[in-house]
Motif scaffolding. Structure first.
Motif, short mmCIF file in Angstrom:
data_model
loop_
_atom_site.label_atom_id
_atom_site.label_comp_id
_atom_site.label_asym_id
_atom_site.label_seq_id
_atom_site.Cartn_x
_atom_site.Cartn_y
_atom_site.Cartn_z
N GLU A 16 12.80 -28.18 -31.87
CA GLU A 16 13.48 -27.15 -32.32
C GLU A 16 13.16 -26.82 -33.66
O GLU A 16 13.09 -27.78 -34.58
N ALA A 17 12.29 -25.55 -34.05
CA ALA A 17 12.04 -25.30 -35.08
C ALA A 17 12.91 -24.23 -35.90
O ALA A 17 13.40 -23.40 -35.42
N ASP A 18 12.89 -24.44 -37.34
CA ASP A 18 13.45 -23.42 -38.27
C ASP A 18 12.60 -22.10 -38.21
O ASP A 18 11.61 -22.24 -38.40
N LEU A 19 13.18 -21.05 -38.52
CA LEU A 19 12.40 -19.82 -38.35
C LEU A 19 12.47 -18.97 -39.71
O LEU A 19 13.59 -18.85 -40.28
N ASP A 20 11.53 -18.50 -40.15
CA ASP A 20 11.41 -17.89 -41.19
C ASP A 20 11.38 -16.41 -41.22
O ASP A 20 11.87 -15.71 -42.21
N MET A 21 11.03 -15.85 -40.01
CA MET A 21 11.32 -14.44 -39.64
C MET A 21 11.68 -14.41 -38.15
O MET A 21 10.69 -14.85 -37.58
N VAL A 22 12.22 -13.54 -37.76
CA VAL A 22 12.74 -13.02 -36.41
C VAL A 22 12.54 -11.48 -36.25
O VAL A 22 13.19 -10.73 -37.20
N LEU A 23 11.54 -11.02 -35.56
CA LEU A 23 11.25 -9.65 -35.32
C LEU A 23 11.63 -9.02 -34.04
O LEU A 23 11.40 -9.65 -32.85
N ASN B 149 11.48 -4.76 -32.07
CA ASN B 149 11.16 -3.46 -32.24
C ASN B 149 12.30 -2.49 -31.26
O ASN B 149 13.11 -2.86 -30.60
N ASP B 150 12.17 -1.11 -31.12
CA ASP B 150 13.08 -0.47 -30.36
C ASP B 150 13.02 -0.62 -29.11
O ASP B 150 14.13 0.18 -28.21
N VAL B 151 12.13 -1.26 -28.49
CA VAL B 151 12.12 -1.39 -26.86
C VAL B 151 12.99 -2.91 -26.59
O VAL B 151 13.91 -2.69 -25.80
N THR B 152 12.68 -3.71 -27.49
CA THR B 152 13.28 -5.18 -27.17
C THR B 152 14.36 -5.38 -28.00
O THR B 152 15.29 -6.29 -27.30
N THR B 153 14.83 -4.78 -29.07
CA THR B 153 15.86 -5.21 -29.71
C THR B 153 17.19 -4.65 -29.19
O THR B 153 18.10 -5.46 -29.26
N PRO B 154 17.35 -3.64 -28.50
CA PRO B 154 18.52 -3.22 -27.94
C PRO B 154 18.99 -4.45 -26.69
O PRO B 154 20.13 -4.47 -26.76
N VAL B 155 18.07 -4.85 -26.20
CA VAL B 155 18.10 -6.01 -25.08
C VAL B 155 18.71 -7.25 -25.87
O VAL B 155 19.77 -7.92 -25.39
N ALA B 156 18.22 -7.61 -26.98
CA ALA B 156 18.44 -8.68 -27.83
C ALA B 156 20.09 -8.37 -28.26
O ALA B 156 20.99 -9.43 -28.50
N ILE B 157 20.29 -7.03 -28.87
CA ILE B 157 21.73 -6.93 -29.41
C ILE B 157 22.72 -6.87 -28.29
O ILE B 157 23.62 -7.46 -28.65
N HIS B 158 22.39 -6.68 -27.25
CA HIS B 158 23.40 -6.86 -25.76
C HIS B 158 23.36 -8.20 -25.55
O HIS B 158 24.63 -8.82 -25.35
N GLU B 159 22.43 -9.15 -25.77
CA GLU B 159 22.75 -10.59 -25.53
C GLU B 159 23.62 -11.31 -26.85
O GLU B 159 24.18 -12.18 -26.53
N MET C 188 14.74 -13.77 -29.19
CA MET C 188 15.12 -13.06 -30.18
C MET C 188 16.48 -13.22 -30.74
O MET C 188 16.77 -13.28 -31.80
N ALA C 189 17.62 -12.96 -29.83
CA ALA C 189 18.85 -13.01 -29.99
C ALA C 189 19.26 -14.52 -30.38
O ALA C 189 19.95 -14.52 -31.42
N ALA C 190 18.69 -15.39 -29.78
CA ALA C 190 18.96 -16.88 -30.11
C ALA C 190 18.47 -17.02 -31.60
O ALA C 190 19.13 -17.71 -32.55
N GLY C 191 17.40 -16.52 -31.64
CA GLY C 191 16.81 -16.81 -33.14
C GLY C 191 17.65 -16.24 -34.13
O GLY C 191 18.03 -16.60 -35.38
N MET C 192 17.99 -14.88 -34.01
CA MET C 192 19.06 -14.21 -34.81
C MET C 192 20.30 -14.76 -34.86
O MET C 192 21.02 -14.82 -36.12
#
Lengths: 420, 163
Positions: free
Chosen positions: A26-33, A35-45, A144-148
């Motif tokens: 399990e690694a620490d993240l410096d940046m989680v990215l 876009n407009d296609v993938t982020t709405p799904v991440a926000i839902h998660e 992405m959601a888990a990283g956020m």
């Protein structure tokens, strides 16, 4: 046994002295990215997490680049969802129309990723930042959601293939030709689950834009990441673009590699990938007569200033072949402005090409240049899958900006040397 | 846990652009995505597929774009498991994270044909081709991934760890 460059970065971010291929960490993240296609799904998660807050508002980037400026109502709703979320959570690195660019050109330009970082992005071409000596890889929206939410991601430590690059590329041969050649050599799953580590004195002959293009397409060989050592060019780039502290990692001398390929860059020719896989590569002198309907010069692979400069050099004082549509897409607002100041945009328009606002647009068949049945395009993009740019019966030939620009003049797939 | 259904068979390098073309990515609704699943390589798939059916493909299944819409569309179309010789790594992660069962097995991917009735036992990793009377042992997940699958996805897994 020593560690590869990638393994060292992952070990440091997992708080471990040593990791080996196959180990789950399990690694620490410096940046989680995203876009407009993938982020709405991440926000839902994100709504399903016990914790609703993001781990660090400065270490998340959201870039509205795929279907923007909004191509239809559904896309507009997606962008609105991301915009509102970014506002509510004070996401520092939210980029909307006017500030945005194609994400993988934008993040390095804004200095948001530097050497030694671990970055995940809900976009497969997130591997681009390996050019800076970072570990960066594409994931899906749930990761992405888990990283956020947690600032962490799980990884299986990859083994690596080493590419020893020597020599200097000939005129009209760029990073795009090198990476297409490599994908042709190892295949679209040739580096599946693995790192592609580029080494050797030939790297000194590759510009940062060449390296971004090469790391960008590591995914097209199935790789987890592609990575370059940090040299004077990298540190100069980071000093110009970023205030972030960076860490230089180097592979151990006794690091283990699954395979090593030695490639003399001076022997490579402009290379074209035929439909419908990036591995279907042919050197330009074996392409034959292939008439085309459209040329696209842009994308996260080849929409940077050097790409536009070389296309302009070829198109200057020449005309786009009658009957051909030529679409030039500077990848970011800064690149657009620089191209304007250098007079490149004038050259494109005078040649009969059009210049678009930054967008992923046609690369993934989104908008701004969709192909009809039976049409062929030469594109500086990264994928030529069935239906990628439009109709299932259309065809995409992947090439460098130089080949794309020369083809724009002749109306068939051409080497710039034919115009000299 | 078991899955049993009729097989839909595909070849090498099935990319996420053909699983769900980008022109449909302006939606993230699973039911809507399912309507266009596999459209560009198999337009009849959505008419043919029945709940519980199984998808079988050769190497590098799910290559290309990281769109999670691809496993979401396959799952929402009714597919209960995907068997392939190998999976592209982002698709592999995404399938586990959203709870779409997948199994790597080269022998099964080669031998099983479209229309075969196949049963999969996820606990043992065994794959049975009931039509041909063949059985195969699939690649088991490491324990860490089995925990994510048991929790029915990454979000539940993380929530359960924090509690």
């Amino acid at each position: 046994m020593g560690m590869t460059m990638t393994q060292k970065i992952l070990a440091a971010h997992a708080g471990l002295e040593y990791v080996e291929a196959g180990q789950l960490i399990e690694a620490d993240l410096d940046m989680v990215l995203g876009n407009d296609v993938t982020t709405p799904v991440a926000i839902h998660e994100m709504e399903k997490f016990n914790t609703k807050e993001v781990f660090d508002k400065d270490k998340i980037a959201m870039v509205l680049d795929h279907f923007t400026p909004n191509k239809d109502i559904k896309s507009a709703e997606h962008c609105k969802c991301v915009r509102e979320y970014a506002g509510e959570h004070n996401i520092t690195n939210f980029f909307d129309v006017g500030e945005m660019g194609i994400e993988h050109a934008l993040l390095p330009e804004r200095g948001l990723v530097v050497a030694g970082d671990v970055c995940i992005g809900a976009d497969s071409h997130t591997c681009t930042y390996g050019a800076l000596g970072a570990f960066s890889t594409g994931v899906g929206s749930t990761d992405m959601a888990a990283g956020m939410a947690t600032g962490k991601a799980w990884f299986k430590v990859p083994s690596a293939i080493r590419f020893e690059l020597t020599g200097k590329p000939a005129k009209w041969v760029s990073g795009k030709d090198v990476i297409l050649h490599i994908i042709g050599l190892i295949g679209v799953d040739g580096a599946l689950y693995k790192s592609m580590e580029f080494v050797g004195d030939g790297i000194a002959n590759l510009s940062m834009d060449d390296r971004f293009t090469m790391a960008n397409m590591a995914i097209e060989a199935g790789a987890k990441n592609g990575i370059f050592p940090v040299d004077d060019l990298t540190t100069a780039y980071m000093k110009e673009h970023s205030k972030k502290a960076y860490t230089v990692y180097t592979a151990d001398d006794d690091a283990q590699y699954d395979e090593t390929y030695t490639i003399d860059l001076s022997t490579l020719k402009p290379t074209v990938a035929f439909p419908h896989l990036p591995e279907n590569t042919h050197p330009i002198d074996e392409v034959g007569d292939i008439a085309i309907d459209q040329v696209v010069i842009g994308s996260c692979t080849n929409g940077r200033i050097e790409d536009l400069r070389i296309a302009a050099e070829i198109l200057k004082g020449r005309r786009v072949k009658k009957g051909l549509r030529v679409i030039v897409i500077p990848a970011t607002q800064a690149i657009y402005l620089q191209a304007m100041e250098e007079g490149l945009l004038k050259i494109f328009v005078e040649a009969g090409a059009i210049v678009s606002t930054p967008t992923c647009g046609p690369c993934l068949g989104g908008h701004m240049g969709i192909l009809a049945a039976g049409e062929r395009a030469v594109a500086t993009t990264n994928r030529n899958f069935v239906g990628r740019m439009g109709h299932v019966d259309s065809e995409i030939y992947l090439a460098s900006p130089a080949v794309a620009a020369a083809s724009a003049v002749t109306g068939k797939i051409s080497c710039p040397c034919e115009l000299e | 846990m078991k899955a049993c259904g009729i097989v839909h068979k595909y070849g090498d390098n099935v990319d996420t652009d053909v699983i769900i073309p980008a022109r449909y990515l302006n939606s993230s609704d699973p039911a809507e995505l399912a309507k266009s699943c596999m459209e560009d390589i198999d337009p009849e798939f959505v008419k043919r597929v029945k709940p519980g059916d199984i998808m079988v493909a050769n190497k590098n299944f799910g290559c290309g774009s990281s769109r999670e819409h691809a496993p979401i569309a396959i799952k929402a179309a009714g597919i209960s498991c995907v068997i392939a010789e190998t999976f592209a790594r982002i698709f592999y992660r995404n399938a586990i994270n959203i709870g779409l069962p997948i199994i790597e097995c080269r022998e099964a991917a080669e031998a099983i044909a479209a229309g075969d009735e196949v049963e999969i036992d996820f606990d043992s990793g065994m794959i049975y081709d009931k039509t041909k009377g063949l059985e195969f042992k699939g690649q088991a997940f490491p324990p860490f991934m089995q925990e994510i699958i048991k929790a029915e996805g990454l979000v539940n897994y993380i929530n359960s760890k924090k509690n």
